[in-house]
Write an enzyme that holds these catalytic residues in place. Structure first.
Site, mmCIF file in Angstrom:
data_model
loop_
_atom_site.group_PDB
_atom_site.id
_atom_site.type_symbol
_atom_site.label_atom_id
_atom_site.label_comp_id
_atom_site.label_asym_id
_atom_site.label_seq_id
_atom_site.Cartn_x
_atom_site.Cartn_y
_atom_site.Cartn_z
ATOM 1 N N ARG A 117 0.806 -1.221 0.000
ATOM 2 C CA ARG A 117 0.000 0.000 0.000
ATOM 3 C C ARG A 117 0.844 1.279 0.000
ATOM 4 N NH1 ARG A 117 -3.588 -2.312 4.929
ATOM 5 N NH2 ARG A 117 -1.674 -3.530 5.160
ATOM 6 N N ARG A 146 49.126 42.001 -8.105
ATOM 7 C CA ARG A 146 48.129 42.524 -9.045
ATOM 8 C C ARG A 146 48.848 43.499 -9.975
ATOM 9 N NH1 ARG A 146 45.597 45.958 -4.082
ATOM 10 N NH2 ARG A 146 46.944 47.763 -4.277
ATOM 11 N N TYR A 170 41.119 23.912 -6.556
ATOM 12 C CA TYR A 170 40.852 22.792 -7.466
ATOM 13 C C TYR A 170 41.390 23.113 -8.846
ATOM 14 C CZ TYR A 170 37.872 19.215 -9.720
ATOM 15 O OH TYR A 170 37.385 18.144 -10.412
HETATM 16 C C1 UD1 Z 1 -2.167 -5.973 11.474
HETATM 17 C C2 UD1 Z 1 -3.098 -6.853 12.305
HETATM 18 C C3 UD1 Z 1 -4.324 -6.030 12.722
HETATM 19 C C4 UD1 Z 1 -3.879 -4.797 13.477
HETATM 20 C C5 UD1 Z 1 -2.838 -3.991 12.672
HETATM 21 C C6 UD1 Z 1 -2.243 -2.913 13.553
HETATM 22 C C7 UD1 Z 1 -2.852 -9.117 11.415
HETATM 23 C C8 UD1 Z 1 -3.434 -10.192 10.578
HETATM 24 N N1 UD1 Z 1 -3.518 -7.972 11.491
HETATM 25 O O1 UD1 Z 1 -2.856 -5.609 10.291
HETATM 26 O O2 UD1 Z 1 -5.168 -6.822 13.552
HETATM 27 O O3 UD1 Z 1 -4.990 -3.992 13.791
HETATM 28 O O4 UD1 Z 1 -1.760 -4.832 12.239
HETATM 29 O O5 UD1 Z 1 -1.413 -2.045 12.835
HETATM 30 O O6 UD1 Z 1 -1.826 -9.349 12.051
HETATM 31 N N2 UD1 Z 1 4.410 -8.866 8.155
HETATM 32 C C9 UD1 Z 1 5.360 -9.852 8.043
HETATM 33 N N3 UD1 Z 1 5.055 -10.976 7.344
HETATM 34 C C10 UD1 Z 1 3.838 -11.186 6.789
HETATM 35 C C11 UD1 Z 1 2.860 -10.183 6.918
HETATM 36 C C12 UD1 Z 1 3.176 -9.028 7.612
HETATM 37 O O7 UD1 Z 1 6.473 -9.716 8.543
HETATM 38 O O8 UD1 Z 1 3.647 -12.259 6.201
HETATM 39 C C13 UD1 Z 1 4.749 -7.655 8.928
HETATM 40 C C14 UD1 Z 1 4.676 -6.373 8.102
HETATM 41 O O9 UD1 Z 1 5.940 -6.053 7.557
HETATM 42 C C15 UD1 Z 1 4.229 -5.329 9.128
HETATM 43 C C16 UD1 Z 1 3.473 -6.147 10.166
HETATM 44 O O10 UD1 Z 1 3.809 -7.498 9.949
HETATM 45 O O11 UD1 Z 1 5.331 -4.701 9.773
HETATM 46 C C17 UD1 Z 1 1.963 -5.973 10.070
HETATM 47 O O12 UD1 Z 1 1.523 -6.351 8.764
HETATM 48 P P1 UD1 Z 1 0.458 -5.511 7.965
HETATM 49 O O13 UD1 Z 1 0.261 -6.136 6.655
HETATM 50 O O14 UD1 Z 1 0.802 -4.073 8.006
HETATM 51 O O15 UD1 Z 1 -0.834 -5.800 8.873
HETATM 52 P P2 UD1 Z 1 -2.146 -4.930 8.992
HETATM 53 O O16 UD1 Z 1 -3.015 -5.190 7.825
HETATM 54 O O17 UD1 Z 1 -1.813 -3.530 9.287
HETATM 55 CA CA CA Z 2 0.060 -2.387 9.368
#
Ligand code: UD1
Ligand code: CA
Length: 456
Positions: free
Chosen positions: A16, A440, A387
């Site tokens: 996103r 000069r 330079y």
């Molecule tokens: C997540 C939570 C949601 C919460 C929100 C808060 C889940 C399913 N949902 O949603 O309940 O309200 O955070 O901000 O957990 N990441 C990984 N590996 C993955 C997927 C994500 O390392 O496979 C990491 C991302 O880099 C990020 C974090 O996990 O730093 C959260 O992932 P993101 O996709 O932003 O979750 P949200 O949709 O925001």
């Molecule tokens: Ca998030």
């Protein structure tokens, strides 16, 4: 005392954000979101920090170095799957594990500490940091039973219309009994709208096993902001900027217009210093006491002494002493060291130059690759010619010397102690101490010449 560990989730691409840069490496107040988060868990005293890396793993590791251990999540199958990658490192340890997202840079260490305390006080197996949001869209919602106990968390995309009305959100920060966490992670399924393994599902699993689940609600919803897109990034920037400005104001710094002043997270500013509108202070800059930093000054990774005035100037990777004035409209480029009670006036550019105490460069000069002693006066428009198109050469100007206006000092060259360079000179040879050097063309006046030309 129980052991405390931390897992930082940083493997997601951050679709996103629509960016080539991995989401957690985007900066808030000059520091990557990930570094903010790791600073915070470190402050809380996590003994071991495991960062889950996937997308941009190398860049993430370059950023954090040995501040963290790493576990690789090659395919991003969801947040539960991400935490599970830390199994080999943490799985068998007894203790409490804080799980934090790399995209929530505003959650304060103090709040994490309170979350851990609440977790212990309630003998819970899992404790969720929640917030109450005016607009909970996009966040997981906290579902509670009739007695008010947390039942489970439902993601936005899986929530019914009624569930979407719940304003209590999951901040994405939790603490868990470590062994219970890894046991439960292995039971998480991906039968949801996104086909992902959701970390929040661990809550329902533990609940169904009869374990105690707690929630700790922060009263500052802004803290829980998760940065998923550039709009949230700018909101995080605004909130963090306000927080940083307030910290400095509480410490005795006057900030005339905090919304128009940009101070990096790591800057240090002494008390009774005044920052006027438009000031930008970046990196690990240190500014002393009783300074006046005037409008639109941009100071990056530099150190400024006490009682120094900077007006509308740019200073990068340099040191400025005490009781010195800079600007308006001066440019101090990297590796410059300006002494005490010195003066750098308007339209002066200084690069990789040492300028001694009480020396003055008041107008329209360029000093590059120079070593200038104490009490030296550099006249208006005088420059170092450092330079030749290929190499850079050093100019040395010794103590108490005087360089007249519009002189060119062709480097390598030394202007000896206490000597004078006449205005308009082009100096190609060293000037001995206590001498006058004139380089000069001699002036010739042709009297009556105009009449002779008979142009009138
Ligand atoms: C997540 C939570 C949601 C919460 C929100 C808060 C889940 C399913 N949902 O949603 O309940 O309200 O955070 O901000 O957990 N990441 C990984 N590996 C993955 C997927 C994500 O390392 O496979 C990491 C991302 O880099 C990020 C974090 O996990 O730093 C959260 O992932 P993101 O996709 O932003 O979750 P949200 O949709 O925001
Ligand atoms: Ca998030």
């Amino acid at each position: 005392m129980t052991h405390t560990y931390a897992v930082v989730l940083a493997a997601g691409q951050g679709t996103r954000m629509k960016s080539k840069l991995y989401k957690v490496l985007h900066s808030v107040c000059g520091k990557s979101m990930l570094e903010h988060v790791v600073d915070h868990v470190q402050e809380v005293g996590a003994e071991r920090i495991v960062t889950i890396v996937g997308h941009g793993a190398e860049k993430v590791q370059d950023k954090l170095g040995n501040r963290s251990e790493y576990a690789l999540q090659s395919d991003q199958l969801g947040t539960a799957h991400a935490v599970l990658q830390a199994d080999a490192v943490l799985g068998k340890l007894a203790g409490t594990t804080l799980v934090v997202c790399g995209d929530t840079p505003l959650i304060r260490p103090n709040t994490m500490q309170e979350l851990l305390k609440h977790h212990q006080d309630t003998s819970a197996k899992a404790t969720i940091l929640t917030g109450i949001s005016e607009d909970p869209t996009g966040y997981g919602r906290i579902l509670r039973d009739e007695q008010g106990y947390v039942k489970r968390i439902v993601e936005q995309k899986d929530a019914s219309v009624d569930e979407q009305k719940v304003r209590e959100i999951n901040s994405g920060t939790y603490c868990f009994d470590n062994e219970a966490l890894f046991a439960a992670l292995k039971l998480v399924k991906n039968d949801n709208s996104q086909g992902e393994y959701y970390l929040p599902d661990v809550i329902e699993i533990l609940k169904n096993q009869g374990e105690i689940i707690s929630a700790y609600a922060t009263n500052d919803f802004e803290e829980t902001l998760g940065v998923n897109d550039r709009i949230a990034l700018s909101q995080a920037e605004t909130l963090m900027r306000k927080r940083i400005a307030e910290k400095h104001m509480k410490n005795g710094v006057t900030i005339i217009s905090p919304t128009n002043t940009y101070i990096s997270a790591d800057a240090i500013i002494g008390y009774d210093t005044v920052l006027e509108p438009g000031v930008i202070i970046e990196g690990a800059s240190v500014i002393g006491e009783d300074c006046l930093i005037g409008p639109n000054s941009h100071i990056k990774d530099s150190k400024i002494g006490n009682r120094t005035t900077v007006h509308s100037s740019v200073i990068t990777l340099s040191t400025i002493g005490d009781d010195t004035t800079v600007g308006p409209f001066a440019h101090i480029r990297p590796q410059s060291e300006i002494g005490n009670e010195a003066k750098i006036g308007n339209f002066v550019e200084i690069k990789k130059t040492k300028l001694g105490n009480k020396s003055k460069v008041s107008h329209l000069s360029y000093l590059g690759d120079a070593e200038v002693g104490e009490r030296v006066n550099i006249g208006c428009g005088a420059i170092t010619v450092n330079y030749d198109g290929k190499n850079k050469f050093l100019t040395t100007i010794e103590d108490d010397s005087f360089v007249g206006c519009n002189s060119n000092l062709i480097a390598p060259v030394t202007i000896g102690q206490g000597s004078y360079v006449a205005a308009g000179s082009t100096i190609t040879k060293n000037v001995p101490a206590q001498s006058l050097s004139i380089g000069r063309a001699r002036q010739e006046n042709k009297e009556g010449y105009v009449e002779k030309l008979n142009l009138k």
